[in-house]
Design a protein around this motif. Sequence first.
Motif, PDB file in Angstrom:
ATOM      1  N   GLU A   1       0.844  -1.199   0.000  1.00  9.70           N
ATOM      2  CA  GLU A   1       0.000   0.000   0.000  1.00  9.70           C
ATOM      3  C   GLU A   1       0.876   1.245   0.000  1.00  9.70           C
ATOM      4  O   GLU A   1       2.051   1.182   0.336  1.00  9.70           O
ATOM      5  CB  GLU A   1      -0.937   0.013   1.208  1.00  9.70           C
ATOM      6  N   PHE A   2       0.291   2.379  -0.406  1.00  6.73           N
ATOM      7  CA  PHE A   2       0.964   3.664  -0.176  1.00  6.73           C
ATOM      8  C   PHE A   2      -0.086   4.712   0.178  1.00  6.73           C
ATOM      9  O   PHE A   2      -1.288   4.524  -0.079  1.00  6.73           O
ATOM     10  CB  PHE A   2       1.817   4.079  -1.386  1.00  6.73           C
ATOM     11  N   ARG A   3       0.373   5.770   0.790  1.00  6.47           N
ATOM     12  CA  ARG A   3      -0.525   6.869   1.178  1.00  6.47           C
ATOM     13  C   ARG A   3      -0.030   8.157   0.563  1.00  6.47           C
ATOM     14  O   ARG A   3       1.163   8.375   0.448  1.00  6.47           O
ATOM     15  CB  ARG A   3      -0.541   7.032   2.711  1.00  6.47           C
ATOM     16  N   GLN A   4      -0.944   8.994   0.150  1.00  4.34           N
ATOM     17  CA  GLN A   4      -0.561  10.310  -0.391  1.00  4.34           C
ATOM     18  C   GLN A   4      -1.734  11.281  -0.256  1.00  4.34           C
ATOM     19  O   GLN A   4      -2.875  10.941  -0.611  1.00  4.34           O
ATOM     20  CB  GLN A   4      -0.165  10.164  -1.878  1.00  4.34           C
ATOM     21  N   ASP A   5      -1.459  12.473   0.255  1.00  4.56           N
ATOM     22  CA  ASP A   5      -2.434  13.583   0.320  1.00  4.56           C
ATOM     23  C   ASP A   5      -3.802  13.146   0.858  1.00  4.56           C
ATOM     24  O   ASP A   5      -4.848  13.490   0.292  1.00  4.56           O
ATOM     25  CB  ASP A   5      -2.631  14.193  -1.077  1.00  4.56           C
TER      26      ASP A   5
ATOM     27  N   LYS B   1     -11.089  13.696  -7.526  1.00  3.91           N
ATOM     28  CA  LYS B   1     -11.782  14.757  -6.786  1.00  3.91           C
ATOM     29  C   LYS B   1     -13.242  14.414  -6.482  1.00  3.91           C
ATOM     30  O   LYS B   1     -13.874  15.047  -5.660  1.00  3.91           O
ATOM     31  CB  LYS B   1     -11.794  16.032  -7.643  1.00  3.91           C
ATOM     32  N   LYS B   2     -13.793  13.444  -7.224  1.00  6.64           N
ATOM     33  CA  LYS B   2     -15.231  13.155  -7.136  1.00  6.64           C
ATOM     34  C   LYS B   2     -15.487  11.728  -6.686  1.00  6.64           C
ATOM     35  O   LYS B   2     -14.609  10.882  -6.746  1.00  6.64           O
ATOM     36  CB  LYS B   2     -15.828  13.319  -8.537  1.00  6.64           C
TER      37      LYS B   2
ATOM     38  N   ALA C   1     -13.320  13.066   2.147  1.00 10.18           N
ATOM     39  CA  ALA C   1     -14.775  13.040   1.938  1.00 10.18           C
ATOM     40  C   ALA C   1     -15.124  13.413   0.495  1.00 10.18           C
ATOM     41  O   ALA C   1     -14.533  14.340  -0.069  1.00 10.18           O
ATOM     42  CB  ALA C   1     -15.436  14.010   2.912  1.00 10.18           C
ATOM     43  N   ASP C   2     -16.060  12.669  -0.093  1.00  4.97           N
ATOM     44  CA  ASP C   2     -16.557  12.920  -1.452  1.00  4.97           C
ATOM     45  C   ASP C   2     -15.501  12.791  -2.548  1.00  4.97           C
ATOM     46  O   ASP C   2     -15.653  13.327  -3.637  1.00  4.97           O
ATOM     47  CB  ASP C   2     -17.228  14.303  -1.547  1.00  4.97           C
ATOM     48  N   MET C   3     -14.416  12.102  -2.245  1.00  4.72           N
ATOM     49  CA  MET C   3     -13.396  11.850  -3.283  1.00  4.72           C
ATOM     50  C   MET C   3     -13.237  10.334  -3.432  1.00  4.72           C
ATOM     51  O   MET C   3     -13.942   9.563  -2.794  1.00  4.72           O
ATOM     52  CB  MET C   3     -12.077  12.493  -2.890  1.00  4.72           C
ATOM     53  N   GLY C   4     -12.329   9.914  -4.274  1.00  5.17           N
ATOM     54  CA  GLY C   4     -12.163   8.468  -4.485  1.00  5.17           C
ATOM     55  C   GLY C   4     -10.728   8.120  -4.833  1.00  5.17           C
ATOM     56  O   GLY C   4     -10.017   8.926  -5.430  1.00  5.17           O
ATOM     57  N   ASN C   5     -10.301   6.909  -4.412  1.00  2.00           N
ATOM     58  CA  ASN C   5      -8.938   6.454  -4.753  1.00  2.00           C
ATOM     59  C   ASN C   5      -9.048   5.414  -5.853  1.00  2.00           C
ATOM     60  O   ASN C   5      -9.425   4.282  -5.615  1.00  2.00           O
ATOM     61  CB  ASN C   5      -8.229   5.888  -3.512  1.00  2.00           C
ATOM     62  N   TRP C   6      -8.732   5.785  -7.070  1.00  2.00           N
ATOM     63  CA  TRP C   6      -8.874   4.863  -8.203  1.00  2.00           C
ATOM     64  C   TRP C   6      -7.580   4.119  -8.482  1.00  2.00           C
ATOM     65  O   TRP C   6      -6.514   4.740  -8.625  1.00  2.00           O
ATOM     66  CB  TRP C   6      -9.264   5.625  -9.472  1.00  2.00           C
ATOM     67  N   PHE C   7      -7.731   2.802  -8.592  1.00  2.00           N
ATOM     68  CA  PHE C   7      -6.658   1.921  -9.023  1.00  2.00           C
ATOM     69  C   PHE C   7      -7.118   1.450 -10.396  1.00  2.00           C
ATOM     70  O   PHE C   7      -8.106   0.743 -10.515  1.00  2.00           O
ATOM     71  CB  PHE C   7      -6.585   0.789  -8.001  1.00  2.00           C
TER      72      PHE C   7
ATOM     73  N   ASN D   1      -9.893  15.726 -15.869  1.00  2.00           N
ATOM     74  CA  ASN D   1      -9.811  16.907 -14.992  1.00  2.00           C
ATOM     75  C   ASN D   1     -10.228  16.605 -13.542  1.00  2.00           C
ATOM     76  O   ASN D   1     -10.204  17.476 -12.686  1.00  2.00           O
ATOM     77  CB  ASN D   1     -10.609  18.093 -15.579  1.00  2.00           C
ATOM     78  N   GLN D   2     -10.605  15.354 -13.280  1.00  2.07           N
ATOM     79  CA  GLN D   2     -10.916  14.957 -11.890  1.00  2.07           C
ATOM     80  C   GLN D   2      -9.690  14.369 -11.177  1.00  2.07           C
ATOM     81  O   GLN D   2      -9.742  14.075  -9.999  1.00  2.07           O
ATOM     82  CB  GLN D   2     -12.039  13.895 -11.876  1.00  2.07           C
ATOM     83  N   ILE D   3      -8.614  14.173 -11.935  1.00  2.10           N
ATOM     84  CA  ILE D   3      -7.426  13.528 -11.340  1.00  2.10           C
ATOM     85  C   ILE D   3      -6.587  14.563 -10.577  1.00  2.10           C
ATOM     86  O   ILE D   3      -6.108  15.526 -11.162  1.00  2.10           O
ATOM     87  CB  ILE D   3      -6.548  12.859 -12.436  1.00  2.10           C
ATOM     88  N   LEU D   4      -6.436  14.314  -9.277  1.00  2.00           N
ATOM     89  CA  LEU D   4      -5.649  15.228  -8.439  1.00  2.00           C
ATOM     90  C   LEU D   4      -4.159  14.920  -8.541  1.00  2.00           C
ATOM     91  O   LEU D   4      -3.327  15.813  -8.583  1.00  2.00           O
ATOM     92  CB  LEU D   4      -6.054  15.046  -6.975  1.00  2.00           C
TER      93      LEU D   4
END
Length: 488
Positions: free
Chosen positions: A42-46, A309-310, A360-366, A404-407
Amino acid sequence: KLKAGIIGAGIGGLAAAIRLARLGYQVEVFEQSARAGGKLNEFRQDGFRFDTGPSLFTLPHLLDELLDEDLRFRYRKLDVVTQYFFDDGTRLSAFADVEKFATEVEQKTQVPAKRVLRYLKQAAQIYRLTAPIFIFNSIHRFRKLFTWPNLGRALQAFRLKPLSTLHGLNQKTFGDPRIIQLFDRYATYNGSNPYKTPGTLSVISHLEHNLGAYFPAGGMYQIVEALLAQANRLGVRFFYHTPVESVIAGKKSVSGLRVKGENRSYNLVVSDVDIHHFYRTLLPDSRRLKKMERTERSSSALIFYWGMKKRFPELELHNIFFSQDYRHEFSCLFEQKTITNDPTVYVFISSKENLADAPADMGNWFVMVNAPEAAGQNWEKLRQRTRQNILKKLQRILNQEIENQILFERILDPVTIEELTGSFQGAMYGPSSNSPFSAFNRHPNFRSDIAGLYFVGGTVHPGGGIPLCLSSANIVAEIVEEQLTEKK
Ligand code: FAD
């Protein structure tokens, strides 16, 4: 006290450490990287957390049985195993409830529900007949293999026509290209090609649909944390940032490991590293290497980790966006050694189950597509091209702007998979299972000519994936236990 040295703290190495410590061994585990888990990491970021490797969790009881009751982690059975998006616009939910799933298939595609139910029943039967021989047993100990019950099972399994390809079986059963594709995809669970791999691989759909898909509370890395806690409780010692340099073995037995320029003595040694890496660097053997290099590799993966972001309410934990031409996709992977311009895209969002994995209200996409093993391709170019193709596809099917949703973004490709875990050419599961006889080509869990040398993990018998790696450790522990009893 007897001492065991383990090379690698992947799933197989951790499970072997626990089993051997329970048998009374003083166990030491050497891991080249900073932490345990290997491909399961795993990794963590922001404010986001990402599982980097495995995302699908089946047969959880195999982990439960390794852990003391108070160290068991919580996991939940998924209601929707996978959300499928087909290129023609069909959307289909694979409900965990088999009847509900079969009805969904009938409603969305006109494949009769009873055909799906019959197929899954047959997959269960194949599993019942083959798993005790090929998954939970060493097929390299003839005394254990050629028993009357196994012979009976093998004959019954043979009647289920295991020699047709998975695609051939699915085509004959379903007729509808979408459902054929849905069941063909299970070949990719061990990095194989549905147009070549045998129909017996339909057992994988049995694991997911009949026995269930699960997700650990806290994410996949909880599996590693739990195994580590158990191993620590049993007194296993871990050495990180400590690559093993070589295995010390004579012609007939193993005696230790060379680590940081020092020889360390062990009564037995277990390797959890890629078997090609083992014979290339740890116990060089050019004859075995040549044989392995002649064998086709399983596929690898190209993964984009996107902080989004969404939330995307139309998506589930596991989502598949199918390619239009599956045959071409596999011909690109296994023959042309490239990635098609229209790949099947897998999107895994652990924050759907584990809210803490994203703000909150965001998502981690793999976001993963199958990739060929690293064989000198221009990965920079392939990464860029595939990223554009993935975005185009997701945008079209979800009918909204994605890029444009990619942080932020991180990428893993076959070359980095090899660098991080030592897996040969980044192949995820060692040799492929593209032939009915592949099981017999895998390296055994032991060396009959070198006493005390054992092998676990995804590149040896019985194969890749968490449950099979756990099984490899069980097989090793069983053999060691038998030998201890014989000596007494
Ligand atoms: P590995 O994970 O290969 O670990 C080997 C360890 O050995 C590594 O930590 C490495 O650093 C260490 N090492 C190597 N050389 C040395 C040395 N000389 N000295 C010391 N240490 C060394 N499985 C599933 O069940 N479900 C899934 O959904 C799934 N998805 C996957 C997705 C991806 C992207 C990948 C890569 C794999 C996936 N798998 C999945 C497969 C699963 O992750 C692997 O089969 C399993 O984790 C392999 O475990 P292992 O025991 O073989 O060890």
